[in-house]
Design a protein around this motif. Structure first.
Motif, PDB file in Angstrom:
ATOM      1  N   SER A 164      60.315  27.977  27.588  1.00  0.00           N
ATOM      2  CA  SER A 164      59.685  27.280  28.712  1.00  0.00           C
ATOM      3  C   SER A 164      60.671  26.419  29.494  1.00  0.00           C
ATOM      4  CB  SER A 164      58.544  26.392  28.193  1.00  0.00           C
ATOM      5  OG  SER A 164      59.079  25.353  27.371  1.00  0.00           O
ATOM      6  N   GLY A 165      61.835  26.166  28.921  1.00  0.00           N
ATOM      7  CA  GLY A 165      62.796  25.275  29.565  1.00  0.00           C
ATOM      8  C   GLY A 165      62.464  23.809  29.344  1.00  0.00           C
ATOM      9  N   THR A 166      61.452  23.563  28.516  1.00  0.00           N
ATOM     10  CA  THR A 166      61.038  22.200  28.197  1.00  0.00           C
ATOM     11  C   THR A 166      60.887  22.077  26.687  1.00  0.00           C
ATOM     12  OG1 THR A 166      58.692  22.755  28.446  1.00  0.00           O
ATOM     13  CG2 THR A 166      59.834  21.876  30.400  1.00  0.00           C
ATOM     14  N   MET A 167      60.555  20.876  26.235  1.00  0.00           N
ATOM     15  CA  MET A 167      60.475  20.595  24.812  1.00  0.00           C
ATOM     16  C   MET A 167      59.126  19.975  24.471  1.00  0.00           C
ATOM     17  SD  MET A 167      63.188  18.141  22.821  1.00  0.00           S
ATOM     18  CE  MET A 167      64.452  19.386  22.843  1.00  0.00           C
ATOM     19  N   GLY A 168      58.423  20.578  23.509  1.00  0.00           N
ATOM     20  CA  GLY A 168      57.193  20.012  22.982  1.00  0.00           C
ATOM     21  C   GLY A 168      57.491  19.014  21.873  1.00  0.00           C
ATOM     22  N   PHE A 169      56.428  18.452  21.287  1.00  0.00           N
ATOM     23  CA  PHE A 169      56.612  17.401  20.286  1.00  0.00           C
ATOM     24  C   PHE A 169      57.385  17.877  19.059  1.00  0.00           C
ATOM     25  CE2 PHE A 169      55.168  15.095  16.468  1.00  0.00           C
ATOM     26  CZ  PHE A 169      55.829  13.914  16.727  1.00  0.00           C
ATOM     27  N   ASN A 170      57.020  19.029  18.505  1.00  0.00           N
ATOM     28  CA  ASN A 170      57.714  19.489  17.293  1.00  0.00           C
ATOM     29  C   ASN A 170      59.194  19.739  17.563  1.00  0.00           C
ATOM     30  OD1 ASN A 170      55.477  19.294  15.630  1.00  0.00           O
ATOM     31  ND2 ASN A 170      54.787  21.356  16.126  1.00  0.00           N
ATOM     32  N   GLU A 171      59.511  20.269  18.726  1.00  0.00           N
ATOM     33  CA  GLU A 171      60.909  20.479  19.104  1.00  0.00           C
ATOM     34  C   GLU A 171      61.618  19.132  19.269  1.00  0.00           C
ATOM     35  OE1 GLU A 171      60.055  24.571  21.640  1.00  0.00           O
ATOM     36  OE2 GLU A 171      59.718  22.614  22.558  1.00  0.00           O
ATOM     37  N   THR A 228      74.286  18.420  28.621  1.00  0.00           N
ATOM     38  CA  THR A 228      74.062  18.328  27.179  1.00  0.00           C
ATOM     39  C   THR A 228      72.569  18.314  26.886  1.00  0.00           C
ATOM     40  OG1 THR A 228      76.166  17.198  26.831  1.00  0.00           O
ATOM     41  CG2 THR A 228      74.506  16.949  25.098  1.00  0.00           C
ATOM     42  N   CYS A 229      71.780  17.644  27.718  1.00  0.00           N
ATOM     43  CA  CYS A 229      70.326  17.615  27.526  1.00  0.00           C
ATOM     44  C   CYS A 229      69.723  19.009  27.703  1.00  0.00           C
ATOM     45  CB  CYS A 229      69.685  16.609  28.481  1.00  0.00           C
ATOM     46  SG  CYS A 229      70.122  14.899  28.052  1.00  0.00           S
ATOM     47  N   LYS A 230      70.221  19.761  28.669  1.00  0.00           N
ATOM     48  CA  LYS A 230      69.754  21.148  28.840  1.00  0.00           C
ATOM     49  C   LYS A 230      70.090  21.976  27.610  1.00  0.00           C
ATOM     50  CE  LYS A 230      70.133  21.286  33.880  1.00  0.00           C
ATOM     51  NZ  LYS A 230      70.904  21.820  35.024  1.00  0.00           N
ATOM     52  N   LEU A 231      71.298  21.802  27.075  1.00  0.00           N
ATOM     53  CA  LEU A 231      71.699  22.530  25.870  1.00  0.00           C
ATOM     54  C   LEU A 231      70.796  22.191  24.688  1.00  0.00           C
ATOM     55  CD1 LEU A 231      75.596  22.239  25.943  1.00  0.00           C
ATOM     56  CD2 LEU A 231      74.247  24.322  26.171  1.00  0.00           C
ATOM     57  N   MET A 232      70.461  20.907  24.543  1.00  0.00           N
ATOM     58  CA  MET A 232      69.609  20.490  23.435  1.00  0.00           C
ATOM     59  C   MET A 232      68.244  21.157  23.528  1.00  0.00           C
ATOM     60  SD  MET A 232      70.426  16.493  22.725  1.00  0.00           S
ATOM     61  CE  MET A 232      71.301  15.817  24.118  1.00  0.00           C
ATOM     62  N   ILE A 233      67.685  21.197  24.723  1.00  0.00           N
ATOM     63  CA  ILE A 233      66.385  21.842  24.905  1.00  0.00           C
ATOM     64  C   ILE A 233      66.501  23.334  24.633  1.00  0.00           C
ATOM     65  CG2 ILE A 233      64.664  22.506  26.634  1.00  0.00           C
ATOM     66  CD1 ILE A 233      64.831  19.615  27.689  1.00  0.00           C
ATOM     67  N   ASN A 234      67.526  23.972  25.174  1.00  0.00           N
ATOM     68  CA  ASN A 234      67.695  25.415  24.970  1.00  0.00           C
ATOM     69  C   ASN A 234      67.857  25.762  23.490  1.00  0.00           C
ATOM     70  OD1 ASN A 234      67.474  25.980  27.681  1.00  0.00           O
ATOM     71  ND2 ASN A 234      69.670  26.040  28.029  1.00  0.00           N
ATOM     72  N   MET A 235      68.508  24.900  22.734  1.00  0.00           N
ATOM     73  CA  MET A 235      68.726  25.151  21.311  1.00  0.00           C
ATOM     74  C   MET A 235      67.399  25.315  20.574  1.00  0.00           C
ATOM     75  SD  MET A 235      70.566  22.650  18.495  1.00  0.00           S
ATOM     76  CE  MET A 235      69.307  21.375  18.583  1.00  0.00           C
ATOM     77  N   LEU A 236      66.379  24.566  20.972  1.00  0.00           N
ATOM     78  CA  LEU A 236      65.110  24.541  20.251  1.00  0.00           C
ATOM     79  C   LEU A 236      63.956  25.177  21.027  1.00  0.00           C
ATOM     80  CD1 LEU A 236      65.466  20.887  18.952  1.00  0.00           C
ATOM     81  CD2 LEU A 236      65.776  22.997  17.636  1.00  0.00           C
ATOM     82  N   GLN A 254      72.779  37.077  27.173  1.00  0.00           N
ATOM     83  CA  GLN A 254      71.645  36.140  27.060  1.00  0.00           C
ATOM     84  C   GLN A 254      71.925  35.058  26.029  1.00  0.00           C
ATOM     85  OE1 GLN A 254      67.675  37.890  26.828  1.00  0.00           O
ATOM     86  NE2 GLN A 254      68.552  39.791  27.645  1.00  0.00           N
ATOM     87  N   VAL A 255      72.454  35.449  24.880  1.00  0.00           N
ATOM     88  CA  VAL A 255      72.719  34.468  23.810  1.00  0.00           C
ATOM     89  C   VAL A 255      73.790  33.472  24.262  1.00  0.00           C
ATOM     90  CG1 VAL A 255      73.764  34.215  21.516  1.00  0.00           C
ATOM     91  CG2 VAL A 255      71.977  35.909  21.899  1.00  0.00           C
ATOM     92  N   THR A 256      74.887  33.959  24.777  1.00  0.00           N
ATOM     93  CA  THR A 256      75.989  33.049  25.118  1.00  0.00           C
ATOM     94  C   THR A 256      75.711  32.223  26.363  1.00  0.00           C
ATOM     95  OG1 THR A 256      77.176  34.808  26.295  1.00  0.00           O
ATOM     96  CG2 THR A 256      77.733  34.447  23.968  1.00  0.00           C
ATOM     97  N   MET A 257      74.942  32.726  27.284  1.00  0.00           N
ATOM     98  CA  MET A 257      74.627  31.964  28.492  1.00  0.00           C
ATOM     99  C   MET A 257      73.508  30.944  28.273  1.00  0.00           C
ATOM    100  SD  MET A 257      76.639  32.588  30.859  1.00  0.00           S
ATOM    101  CE  MET A 257      77.617  33.707  31.763  1.00  0.00           C
ATOM    102  N   SER A 258      72.744  31.107  27.192  1.00  0.00           N
ATOM    103  CA  SER A 258      71.648  30.178  26.959  1.00  0.00           C
ATOM    104  C   SER A 258      72.103  28.936  26.199  1.00  0.00           C
ATOM    105  CB  SER A 258      70.508  30.867  26.197  1.00  0.00           C
ATOM    106  OG  SER A 258      70.913  31.187  24.880  1.00  0.00           O
ATOM    107  N   VAL A 259      73.332  28.977  25.687  1.00  0.00           N
ATOM    108  CA  VAL A 259      73.819  27.789  24.956  1.00  0.00           C
ATOM    109  C   VAL A 259      75.126  27.303  25.542  1.00  0.00           C
ATOM    110  CG1 VAL A 259      72.668  28.239  22.797  1.00  0.00           C
ATOM    111  CG2 VAL A 259      74.935  29.190  23.171  1.00  0.00           C
TER     112      VAL A 259
END
Length: 185
Positions: free
Chosen positions: A74-81, A61-69, A180-185
Motif C-alpha cells: 500500500s505504500g503505507t504502514m498499519g499498526f502491526n507494521e 530512509t522513512c520510505k525504505l522502512m515502510i517498504n521493508m514491512l 522489483q526486489v532491488t528497486m523496492s529497497v
C-alpha cells in the motif's frame, strides 16, 4: 469482546491492540485512515526522539522502512507494521550506540563491520566495501545511513530467503523480479 466505554456501557473493539502502549501514539500519527505514510513516519520519528542526538531520519530512509514491512504493497504502514518497525529501530539504535564508542554520532568501517556481524550477517570483504562506498562519508556512517543500510540488508535478505527454498545460499531470480526486489529497497 466487549469492554466498558467512557460512560460504563460496553463497547466492541480490539482491546488487546488498543491497550498496547504504542497504539495511542500510532493512531494519533496515522489519523483517520489508520495508516502511516512516509512523511507521517518522518514527523513521528522526529517527534518521538528515537534518533536521540543523531540527525532526524530522511524521507528516503522513512520510505525504505515502510517498504521493508509493506506486505500489502500500500505504500503505507498499519499498526502491526509500525510495531514491528519500532522493535527493529530500537534494536538498531542499541547496536549503533554500542559501536559508536566515541559518541561521535557515526560508526567507522571496522565498527560497521562488527555491527553487521553482530546482527547475524556474514558478508564478504567485497560486500562490506560496497556498503562502505554507499553509506560512508569519509569513512564514517551516521545513524540515519546506518538504519538505511540495516533496512536494506534485512529486506534484501528476506527477499533472497524467500527464493532460496533449498537453503543453499543460492537463489534464482527472473530479471523483472530482480528489478522489483532491488528497486523496492
Amino acid at each position: 469482546m466487549a469492554y466498558p466505554g467512557p460512560y460504563g456501557a460496553a463497547q466492541g473493539g480490539f482491546p488487546a491492540v488498543q491497550q498496547d502502549p504504542l497504539y495511542g501514539y500510532f493512531s494519533a500519527v496515522a489519523g483517520q485512515d489508520g495508516q502511516i505514510s512516509p512523511d507521517e513516519l518522518q514527523r513521528c520519528l522526529t517527534q518521538s526522539g528515537i534518533s536521540g542526538s543523531y540527525q532526524p531520519f530522511s524521507l528516503d530512509t522513512c520510505k525504505l522502512m515502510i517498504n521493508m514491512l509493506d506486505r500489502d504493497m500500500s505504500g503505507t504502514m498499519g499498526f502491526n507494521e509500525f510495531k514491528e518497525l519500532s522493535q527493529a529501530l530500537n534494536g538498531w539504535k542499541n547496536t549503533f550506540a554500542s559501536f559508536d564508542r566515541d559518541h561521535s554520532g557515526t560508526v567507522e568501517g571496522q565498527e560497521m563491520h562488527q555491527a553487521i556481524v553482530t546482527m547475524g550477517y556474514n558478508l564478504s570483504p567485497q560486500a562490506m566495501n560496497c556498503i562502505m562506498r554507499r553509506y560512508s562519508n569519509h569513512g564514517r556512517i551516521p545513524f540515519d545511513d546506518f538504519v538505511s543500510c540495516c533496512v536494506r540488508l534485512r529486506a534484501l535478505t528476506d527477499q533472497f530467503r524467500r527464493r532460496d527454498t533449498a537453503h543453499s545460499g543460492s537463489a534464482s531470480f527472473q530479471y523483472d523480479d530482480f528489478i522489483q526486489v532491488t528497486m523496492s529497497v
